[in-house]
Design a protein around this motif. Structure first.
Motif, mmCIF file in Angstrom:
data_model
loop_
_atom_site.group_PDB
_atom_site.id
_atom_site.type_symbol
_atom_site.label_atom_id
_atom_site.label_comp_id
_atom_site.label_asym_id
_atom_site.label_seq_id
_atom_site.Cartn_x
_atom_site.Cartn_y
_atom_site.Cartn_z
ATOM 1 N N GLN A 14 0.839 -1.200 0.000
ATOM 2 C CA GLN A 14 0.000 0.000 0.000
ATOM 3 C C GLN A 14 0.873 1.249 0.000
ATOM 4 O O GLN A 14 2.008 1.237 0.474
ATOM 5 N N TYR A 15 0.336 2.335 -0.545
ATOM 6 C CA TYR A 15 0.999 3.645 -0.598
ATOM 7 C C TYR A 15 2.326 3.568 -1.363
ATOM 8 O O TYR A 15 3.240 4.337 -1.077
ATOM 9 N N ASN A 16 2.407 2.659 -2.315
ATOM 10 C CA ASN A 16 3.630 2.546 -3.087
ATOM 11 C C ASN A 16 3.309 2.423 -4.575
ATOM 12 O O ASN A 16 3.642 1.430 -5.216
ATOM 13 N N PRO A 17 2.651 3.446 -5.140
ATOM 14 C CA PRO A 17 2.360 3.360 -6.574
ATOM 15 C C PRO A 17 3.656 3.473 -7.370
ATOM 16 O O PRO A 17 4.574 4.185 -6.969
ATOM 17 N N LEU A 18 3.703 2.758 -8.471
ATOM 18 C CA LEU A 18 4.928 2.718 -9.273
ATOM 19 C C LEU A 18 4.773 3.533 -10.543
ATOM 20 O O LEU A 18 3.687 3.574 -11.128
ATOM 21 N N PRO A 19 5.862 4.124 -11.027
ATOM 22 C CA PRO A 19 5.806 4.771 -12.343
ATOM 23 C C PRO A 19 5.678 3.707 -13.426
ATOM 24 O O PRO A 19 6.061 2.539 -13.211
ATOM 25 N N GLU A 20 5.181 4.085 -14.563
ATOM 26 C CA GLU A 20 4.834 3.089 -15.591
ATOM 27 C C GLU A 20 6.054 2.315 -16.074
ATOM 28 O O GLU A 20 5.953 1.121 -16.355
ATOM 29 N N GLU A 21 7.208 2.975 -16.160
ATOM 30 C CA GLU A 21 8.379 2.276 -16.680
ATOM 31 C C GLU A 21 8.776 1.101 -15.784
ATOM 32 O O GLU A 21 9.175 0.041 -16.276
ATOM 33 N N LEU A 22 8.637 1.259 -14.492
ATOM 34 C CA LEU A 22 8.968 0.158 -13.580
ATOM 35 C C LEU A 22 7.882 -0.923 -13.626
ATOM 36 O O LEU A 22 8.182 -2.115 -13.486
ATOM 37 N N GLU A 23 6.641 -0.512 -13.829
ATOM 38 C CA GLU A 23 5.566 -1.502 -13.978
ATOM 39 C C GLU A 23 5.840 -2.383 -15.205
ATOM 40 O O GLU A 23 5.751 -3.617 -15.152
ATOM 41 N N VAL A 24 6.157 -1.719 -16.307
ATOM 42 C CA VAL A 24 6.409 -2.449 -17.554
ATOM 43 C C VAL A 24 7.601 -3.388 -17.387
ATOM 44 O O VAL A 24 7.567 -4.554 -17.789
#
Lengths: 120, 514
Positions: free
Chosen positions: B436-446
């Motif tokens: 929780q409270y740790n949204p990731l930027p898209e590049e790390l998600e990908v």
């Protein structure tokens, strides 16, 4: 009795524009408790509609000319005059559920409200 | 806005001007009197010129809202608390349809549905009056939803992508993380707002708390503040101790504030937490107003209550500013029953749902997304090409894994390819977990999804995968900044990008220790 029927009874209780005591006695003698309550409520409403309350800062301002104008604006109504020094100037007219503010006090209150809104 | 001051001389001059100009125009007010009072509803006589939805003022200054016009009475819900109102007291109309003052200064503030501050700071007196009830934008005024709204949650961005202007329902039992998904999305918008590139637009947020405990709202506010997200957020709160009328009005006040920003061309995210309590409040008001009760005692227009609200989520066309409102309504279910009355209503209105399931939550899968029952009807249109290229692969693999999972108990009796599929599915499920409270930027998600989908974690024990992911991210940030920049553009993964990912992953794996 339905509301419409009670309304007709109320209208029948008047002779001209005045409430007729004898008619009221006759019409209400057979009403049930519930219908009598409804009749009284509608009667009060009718009476209120018949009256126009005029508040003036000084009652003596009210004269024949003022009376004539008011009767033209509110025909067939009973004009009741009240004194309210807080109005300062002008008048406040209450006709049923409409209030017509033409007093200096009301103008000053509006002015204060506008100043508060526009300036910090 | 600069502070204006006015001297006493100027005031007196204006007054004298008014005196000489004292005209005969009458100010008319429609008045009435209280006939009956109880359960926060007043029945009044008079008020013959009142209109539906008009604000009225009682003689003690309490405000009310007209919700019903009868033949010779008017039903009014109280918008404030009053202990001194009694039968016979006077009421007057204000001539105002219920509105809230909206201004840029609302960002970072906590207000109630009438715009009264709840955070102890000054009231915002100047701004645009936004009506709480408005007709939604027409078909011609809208444009297609094709810009992603990145939540920063891998499972959502990959499998249930949300676009700006979409309505995506978050549904599940109590305590499964519905508010957590919403708050993480807000935090991610704040992170993205601070690192915008030229053609990107920021996303402002409105969080509407309906019937929540005050401690819960305070916790959300503190979380957003610590994450640096509060400066982009307006919190509209009608707490559990507030009247049913305020809880009923809260979502409309929230969307009115969101529309203020949208009309300026901004993109806005609005979260309604939650619409179940909103339905309860409306049911209470309707029953007190003696409206006919239907299924589960809800009034007949309970569907309309939510459809008229959610239709105001929109992506406007460029001619009208190009702003958008993305809505994330929250619905609480009982025992995972999404076929109940209110949940089915809202599911049919929204453009998809994120279904959180209790058995997934209890087995440690958090966010507890039920990928099978969750959907985004906007789908790939709201995804970048980079995410689409990795997400398409895992969707199929996860679907196959779910079908095969029932055979997991026969571990020793399965053929090699089935075992491989099961192991891949376990790793995909594991990589989609997120704290929780740790949204990731898209590049790390990908990057995370790519590394699992392409089999680079098949030899990593499932329990070590989270640690692997954290260290992998740190490695990429230190050694592959250019690669991350390329992934951040959202462009489709080219052969060069794939090769670079492969190279970096292999280099990382050599040095990876548990």
């Amino acid at each position: 009795m339905t509301r419409k029927q009670l309304q007709i009874l109320v209208e029948q209780s008047y002779t001209g524009h005045s409430l007729d005591g004898a008619k009221v006695e006759q019409l209400t003698s057979k009403l049930s408790h519930k219908d009598l309550r409804g009749y009284i409520r509608l009667l009060k409403k009718r009476e209120q509609e018949q009256q126009v309350h005029v508040a003036l800062p000084v009652a003596s301002v009210y004269n024949q000319n003022v009376n004539k104008v008011l009767l033209e604006v509110f025909p067939d109504k009973e004009i009741l005059i009240e004194e309210d020094a807080l109005l300062l100037l002008g008048a406040k007219i209450t006709a049923n559920d409409m209030v017509y503010e033409m007093s200096l006090r009301s103008r000053l209150e509006d002015f204060i409200e506008k100043v508060e809104q526009l300036y910090d | 806005m600069t502070k204006s001051t006015i001297t006493s001389d100027a005031i007196i001059k204006k007054l004298e001007g008014r005196l000489t100009d004292f005209g005969t125009d009458a100010k008319t007010t429609n008045v009435g009197r209280i006939e009956k009072l109880g359960d926060e509803v007043v029945v009044a006589s008079g008020l013959s010129k009142a209109v539906m939805g008009e604000e009225v003022e009682f003689q003690d200054g309490t405000l009310g809202l007209i919700l019903e016009l009868n033949e010779d009475t008017v039903s009014i819900v109280l918008l404030g608390k009053s202990t001194i109102l009694k039968e016979g007291d006077s009421i007057k109309t204000t001539g105002r349809i219920l509105s809230v003052i909206a201004d840029d200064k609302l960002l970072g503030r906590v207000v109630n549905p009438l715009g009264i501050p709840l955070d102890g700071k000054d009231e915002i007196k100047k701004g645009k009056q936004m009506r709480l009830e408005r007709v939604a934008a027409g078909v011609v005024d809208r444009q297609k939803v094709d810009t992603p709204l990145k939540t920063g949650i891998k499972a959502v961005d990959a499998l249930i992508p949300i676009g700006r202007g979409q309505r995506e329902l978050i549904i599940g039992d109590r305590g499964l993380g519905k508010t957590a998904v919403a708050v993480d999305t807000i935090i991610n918008q704040a992170k993205l707002n601070k690192t915008l590139s030229k053609n990107q637009k920021r996303v402002l947020c409105v969080y509407v708390a309906i019937g929540q405990k005050q401690s819960t709202v305070a916790r959300v506010m503190q979380t957003l503040q610590e994450a640096g997200a509060l400066e982009y957020t307006v919190i509209v709160a009608a707490n559990a101790s507030d009247s049913a009328a305020l809880q009923y009005l809260a979502p409309y006040a929230g969307v009115a504030i969101a529309e203020y920003f949208m009309e300026k061309g901004e993109d806005v995210l609005i979260i309604y937490d939650d619409l179940t309590k909103h339905a309860f409040a409306y049911r209470q008001i309707s029953l007190v107003l003696k409206r006919p009760a239907g299924r589960e005692a809800y009034p007949g227009d309970i569907f309309y209550l939510h459809s008229i609200l959610l239709e105001r989520a929109v992506r406007m066309n460029d001619r009208l500013g190009g702003g958008s409102i993305t809505a994330l309504p929250v619905i609480e279910t009982q025992a995972d029953d999404i076929s109940a009355y209110i949940p089915t209503n809202v599911i049919s209105i929204t453009d998809g749902q994120i279904f959180l399931k209790s058995d997934l939550f209890n087995s440690g899968i958090r966010p507890a997304l039920d990928v099978g029952n969750s959907v985004s009807r906007v789908g790939g249109d709201a995804q970048t090409k980079a995410m689409k290229s990795v997400a398409g692969k895992i969707k199929l693999e996860l679907a196959q894994y779910r079908e095969l999972a029932v055979f997991a108990q026969f571990g020793s009796e399965l053929d090699e390819s089935t075992t491989r599929q099961l192991e891949r599915g376990k790793r995909l499920t594991e990589i989609l977990k997120q704290p929780q409270y740790n949204p990731l930027p898209e590049e790390l998600e990908v990057a995370s999804i790519w590394v699992v989908a392409n089999g680079y974690t098949d030899d990593i024990p499932v329990n070590d995968l989270r640690d692997f992911e954290d260290k992998y991210h740190d490695y990429l940030k230190a050694h592959a900044k250019k690669l991350l920049e390329t992934l951040a553009t959202g462009a489709k993964l080219t052969d060069e990008t794939n090769a670079e990912l492969q190279k970096q992953t292999e280099a990382f794996k050599k040095g990876f220790k548990k």
